[in-house]
Design a protein around this motif. Structure first.
Motif, PDB file in Angstrom:
ATOM      1  N   TRP A 285      44.322 -28.735 -50.289  1.00 32.84           N
ATOM      2  CA  TRP A 285      45.218 -29.929 -50.315  1.00 32.84           C
ATOM      3  C   TRP A 285      44.341 -30.869 -50.603  1.00 32.84           C
ATOM      4  O   TRP A 285      43.153 -31.357 -49.781  1.00 32.84           O
ATOM      5  CB  TRP A 285      45.947 -30.165 -48.829  1.00 32.84           C
ATOM      6  CG  TRP A 285      46.789 -31.323 -48.593  1.00 32.84           C
ATOM      7  CD1 TRP A 285      46.202 -32.382 -47.949  1.00 32.84           C
ATOM      8  CD2 TRP A 285      47.867 -31.681 -49.249  1.00 32.84           C
ATOM      9  NE1 TRP A 285      47.128 -33.551 -48.039  1.00 32.84           N
ATOM     10  CE2 TRP A 285      48.102 -33.011 -48.679  1.00 32.84           C
ATOM     11  CE3 TRP A 285      48.809 -30.988 -50.287  1.00 32.84           C
ATOM     12  CZ2 TRP A 285      49.558 -33.499 -49.305  1.00 32.84           C
ATOM     13  CZ3 TRP A 285      49.955 -31.548 -50.604  1.00 32.84           C
ATOM     14  CH2 TRP A 285      50.255 -33.025 -50.196  1.00 32.84           C
TER      15      TRP A 285
ATOM     16  N   MET B  55      58.221 -24.516 -42.919  1.00 33.56           N
ATOM     17  CA  MET B  55      58.028 -25.953 -43.487  1.00 33.56           C
ATOM     18  C   MET B  55      59.454 -26.476 -43.781  1.00 33.56           C
ATOM     19  O   MET B  55      60.112 -27.334 -43.613  1.00 33.56           O
ATOM     20  CB  MET B  55      57.374 -25.731 -44.966  1.00 33.56           C
ATOM     21  CG  MET B  55      57.142 -26.856 -45.508  1.00 33.56           C
ATOM     22  SD  MET B  55      56.751 -26.484 -47.193  1.00 33.56           S
ATOM     23  CE  MET B  55      55.252 -27.231 -47.370  1.00 33.56           C
TER      24      MET B  55
ATOM     25  N   ARG C 146      57.718 -39.214 -51.584  1.00 30.40           N
ATOM     26  CA  ARG C 146      56.388 -39.853 -51.865  1.00 30.40           C
ATOM     27  C   ARG C 146      56.864 -41.245 -52.057  1.00 30.40           C
ATOM     28  O   ARG C 146      57.931 -41.812 -52.341  1.00 30.40           O
ATOM     29  CB  ARG C 146      55.948 -39.055 -53.075  1.00 30.40           C
ATOM     30  CG  ARG C 146      55.582 -37.799 -53.252  1.00 30.40           C
ATOM     31  CD  ARG C 146      54.219 -37.689 -52.450  1.00 30.40           C
ATOM     32  NE  ARG C 146      53.566 -36.516 -52.482  1.00 30.40           N
ATOM     33  CZ  ARG C 146      53.741 -35.474 -51.514  1.00 30.40           C
ATOM     34  NH1 ARG C 146      54.236 -35.885 -50.596  1.00 30.40           N
ATOM     35  NH2 ARG C 146      53.333 -34.361 -51.694  1.00 30.40           N
TER      36      ARG C 146
ATOM     37  N   HIS D 264      53.020 -39.518 -41.735  1.00 26.42           N
ATOM     38  CA  HIS D 264      53.167 -38.132 -42.871  1.00 26.42           C
ATOM     39  C   HIS D 264      53.118 -36.885 -42.081  1.00 26.42           C
ATOM     40  O   HIS D 264      52.217 -35.834 -42.302  1.00 26.42           O
ATOM     41  CB  HIS D 264      51.786 -38.199 -44.072  1.00 26.42           C
ATOM     42  CG  HIS D 264      52.285 -37.570 -45.078  1.00 26.42           C
ATOM     43  ND1 HIS D 264      51.850 -37.867 -46.412  1.00 26.42           N
ATOM     44  CD2 HIS D 264      53.063 -36.240 -45.475  1.00 26.42           C
ATOM     45  CE1 HIS D 264      52.325 -37.130 -47.245  1.00 26.42           C
ATOM     46  NE2 HIS D 264      52.725 -36.063 -46.711  1.00 26.42           N
TER      47      HIS D 264
ATOM     48  N   SER E 210      56.643 -32.843 -42.316  1.00 27.63           N
ATOM     49  CA  SER E 210      56.765 -31.161 -42.426  1.00 27.63           C
ATOM     50  C   SER E 210      55.149 -30.893 -42.777  1.00 27.63           C
ATOM     51  O   SER E 210      54.525 -31.539 -43.619  1.00 27.63           O
ATOM     52  CB  SER E 210      57.794 -30.523 -43.709  1.00 27.63           C
ATOM     53  OG  SER E 210      57.854 -29.428 -43.507  1.00 27.63           O
TER      54      SER E 210
END
Ligand code: OXD
Length: 306
Positions: free
Chosen positions: A44, A89, A221, A269, A272
């Protein structure tokens, strides 16, 4: 021995190591160090230049759902790229979205403000079926969130680039469908991937085509929305309330106007995350497949961006 390199500033490396070793006991789980023999990278937002030393790499797995930060990198190797998609998720995202929609549909935001003034004001509840929710983006996460909202009794419209069929959800597609989904929403939930086509898609014109007093929830986003246009719409009340989980700059700087706006809920953020035990079987299977010369699970087309 199969070696994998892990990089994330947010995820729990120990939990991932345990979950992956339960699937692939022979796995050599590395957090850096010797790049030789590393065939898979589970990452990530790794730093620039991260991939260069890994000459044996055969697979890059994005440690999350949205691949936008990986696909726009200059240094992404031309290898199969996959993303994660696990039940944990999907459930976390559905819980966030149903909570955020319900916060507005049940007027909890007004009652929270009354609470601060010690104000008892009876606000008559309305049927959930009278609240129209438009879920923009019906991928794995968006589709499940739309279905969960419909299951609760909301009047749900979903929009995707191509036709979808989700029981209980009015599925729209194409440019006309997009305009209609915007027009109809009491609450709009943004769950689109960030691609060149979706960047800035919620601009001043899009916001002013919405019902006056509609709410916006962004768990996709930040780049989907033109921030200045949203701030202006929230200031003049055209958009009544916003719940935002994603920002251009994270952590959101203390000087950002969103912090000072009573009608903006901010979460850091967390809508999930991938749950290692849930996602590890797919990661292990993708590694096995790639080592056999097959395509990984949940493969992403970098050119398309999802
Ligand atoms: C993701 C995210 O893309 O957490 O998974 O934003």
């Amino acid at each position: 021995m199969t070696a994998l390199v892990f990089h994330s500033d947010f995820d729990d490396a120990d939990a991932w190591e345990a979950a992956l070793k339960a699937q692939l006991p022979e796995l050599d789980f590395r957090r850096g160090g010797d790049p030789t023999g590393v065939v898979a990278a589970l990452v990530w937002k790794p730093p620039a230049g991260f991939f260069a030393p890994y000459r044996d790499l055969k697979l890059v797995i994005n440690l999350g759902a949205g691949v936008d930060s990986l696909v726009r990198r200059e240094d992404l190797p031309a290898l199969p790229l996959s993303r994660l998609n696990d039940t944990g998720m999907v459930q976390l995202m559905a819980s966030y979205v149903t909570h955020a929609v319900t916060h507005y549909a049940r007027d909890f935001h007004l009652m929270e403000r009354n609470r601060l003034k010690r104000g008892w004001e009876y606000i008559h509840p309305r049927a959930l079926s009278s609240h129209r929710v438009s879920v923009m983006g019906l991928g794995e996460l968006g589709g499940a969130a739309a279905a969960a909202l419909a299951g609760m009794g909301y009047d749900v419209t979903g929009w995707a680039r191509s036709a979808k069929n989700i029981p209980g959800v009015r599925c729209l597609w194409g440019a006309d469908g997009f305009a209609q989904a915007l027009r109809d929403a009491d609450t709009m939930v943004l769950m689109l991937p960030l691609t060149p086509d979706t960047t800035g898609v919620i601009d001043a014109a899009a916001l002013s085509s919405m019902k006056p007093g509609a709410n916006l929830i962004n768990v996709g986003r930040s780049g989907l929305v033109v921030a200045e246009a949203l701030i202006a719409a929230l200031r003049d009340g055209r958009i009544a309330e916003a719940t935002l989980d994603v920002f251009d700059e994270e952590p959101l700087p203390a000087s950002h106007p969103f912090w000072g706006m009573e009608n903006v809920r901010i979460t850091p953020h967390i809508a999930s995350i991938t749950v290692p035990e849930g996602a590890a079987p797919d990661v292990a299977e993708s590694i096995r497949r790639v080592l056999r010369g097959e395509a990984p699970l949940h493969q992403v087309d970098p050119a398309r961006g999802y």
